[in-house]
Enzyme design. Structure first.
Site, short mmCIF file in Angstrom:
data_model
loop_
_atom_site.label_atom_id
_atom_site.label_comp_id
_atom_site.label_asym_id
_atom_site.label_seq_id
_atom_site.Cartn_x
_atom_site.Cartn_y
_atom_site.Cartn_z
N ASN A 111 -7.74 -3.24 6.45
CA ASN A 111 -8.61 -2.47 5.37
C ASN A 111 -9.45 -1.58 6.06
O ASN A 111 -10.25 -1.96 7.14
CB ASN A 111 -9.00 -3.09 4.31
CG ASN A 111 -9.88 -4.52 4.59
OD1 ASN A 111 -9.79 -4.93 5.82
ND2 ASN A 111 -10.71 -4.61 3.63
N GLU A 134 -12.63 0.48 4.85
CA GLU A 134 -13.58 1.07 3.82
C GLU A 134 -14.35 2.16 4.04
O GLU A 134 -14.18 2.59 5.33
CB GLU A 134 -14.45 -0.12 3.23
CG GLU A 134 -13.47 -1.34 2.89
CD GLU A 134 -14.54 -2.39 2.33
OE1 GLU A 134 -15.60 -2.61 2.47
OE2 GLU A 134 -13.75 -3.59 1.72
N CYS A 140 -6.49 0.20 1.69
CA CYS A 140 -5.95 -1.10 2.03
C CYS A 140 -5.47 -1.58 3.14
O CYS A 140 -4.73 -0.47 3.60
CB CYS A 140 -5.15 -1.58 0.69
SG CYS A 140 -6.02 -1.78 -0.86
N GLU A 197 -2.53 -2.82 3.59
CA GLU A 197 -0.91 -2.69 3.57
C GLU A 197 -0.75 -1.18 3.67
O GLU A 197 0.26 -0.66 4.37
CB GLU A 197 -0.55 -3.00 2.22
CG GLU A 197 -0.50 -4.38 1.83
CD GLU A 197 -1.92 -4.97 1.11
OE1 GLU A 197 -2.83 -4.16 1.32
OE2 GLU A 197 -1.76 -5.82 0.37
N CYS A 257 -2.43 -5.63 -3.94
CA CYS A 257 -2.99 -5.04 -5.22
C CYS A 257 -1.88 -4.04 -5.80
O CYS A 257 -0.72 -3.77 -5.07
CB CYS A 257 -4.21 -3.98 -5.04
SG CYS A 257 -3.77 -2.40 -4.00
N CYS A 308 -0.82 -0.99 -3.91
CA CYS A 308 -0.10 -1.27 -2.73
C CYS A 308 1.40 -2.03 -2.74
O CYS A 308 2.28 -1.79 -2.07
CB CYS A 308 -0.86 -2.20 -1.73
SG CYS A 308 -2.45 -1.40 -0.99
N1 THU Z 1 -7.49 -5.07 -0.15
C1 THU Z 1 -6.73 -4.97 0.68
O1 THU Z 1 -6.93 -4.43 2.08
N2 THU Z 1 -5.36 -5.32 0.24
C2 THU Z 1 -4.96 -5.61 -0.82
O2 THU Z 1 -3.95 -5.92 -1.29
C3 THU Z 1 -5.99 -6.06 -1.91
C4 THU Z 1 -7.60 -5.56 -1.53
C5 THU Z 1 -9.00 -4.69 0.45
C6 THU Z 1 -9.62 -3.47 -0.27
C7 THU Z 1 -10.88 -3.61 0.15
O3 THU Z 1 -11.37 -3.07 1.50
C8 THU Z 1 -11.21 -5.17 -0.02
O4 THU Z 1 -9.95 -5.89 0.21
C9 THU Z 1 -11.81 -5.73 -1.19
O5 THU Z 1 -11.31 -5.45 -2.33
#
Ligand code: THU
Length: 126
Positions: A40, A42, A51, A53, A85, A88
């Site tokens: 991920n 941010e 994310c 994925e 999520c 994704c």
């Molecule tokens: N996140 C992912 O990378 N993949 C997911 O399927 C769920 C959430 C990340 C997004 C954010 O950077 C952190 O997890 C908290 O939500």
């Protein structure tokens, strides 16, 4: 440890998650057997984050345009296994199919195997 779990663990080390401190690693394996990684990413403008994925799929498509997903391994630090999520799931569906295997895991070593069809039934497609 399975090779995809090992890849996802090392991908997770590359997470840029200073806002949530929730680090996610993903390894995707193509139908040709190649592995691509994502973490991920941010952003100070929160909705702009990616994310894990999403970044793995971008790596795959840039290296092997047209590649298709056979397997996905998703790893997070939660109590339970990390399931992708909603957005994704749709992104994975763009490059995979109902039979694509998705292993959801956490750092403790819990794992749950799904198909993408189970995670996203009746997926939208054009
Ligand atoms: N996140 C992912 O990378 N993949 C997911 O399927 C769920 C959430 C990340 C997004 C954010 O950077 C952190 O997890 C908290 O939500």
């Amino acid at each position: 440890m399975s090779d995809l779990r090992e890849h996802a663990m090392s991908a997770r080390e590359c997470a840029h998650a200073p806002y949530s401190n929730f680090h996610v690693g993903v390894a995707v394996k193509t139908t040709e057997g190649e592995v691509f990684l994502g973490a991920n990413m941010e952003n100070a403008s929160y909705p702009e984050g990616w994310c894990a994925e999403t970044s793995a799929l971008a790596q795959m498509q840039m290296a092997r345009p047209g590649a298709r997903l056979a397997e996905v391994y998703v790893l997070g630090q939660g109590k339970g296994v990390l399931t992708p999520c909603g957005g994704c799931r749709q992104r994975l569906s763009e490059f995979g199919g109902a039979a694509t295997k998705v292993t959801c895991a956490n750092l403790k070593g819990d794992e749950q195997l799904f198909t993408l069809g189970q995670l996203l039934p009746s997926a939208f497609d054009l």
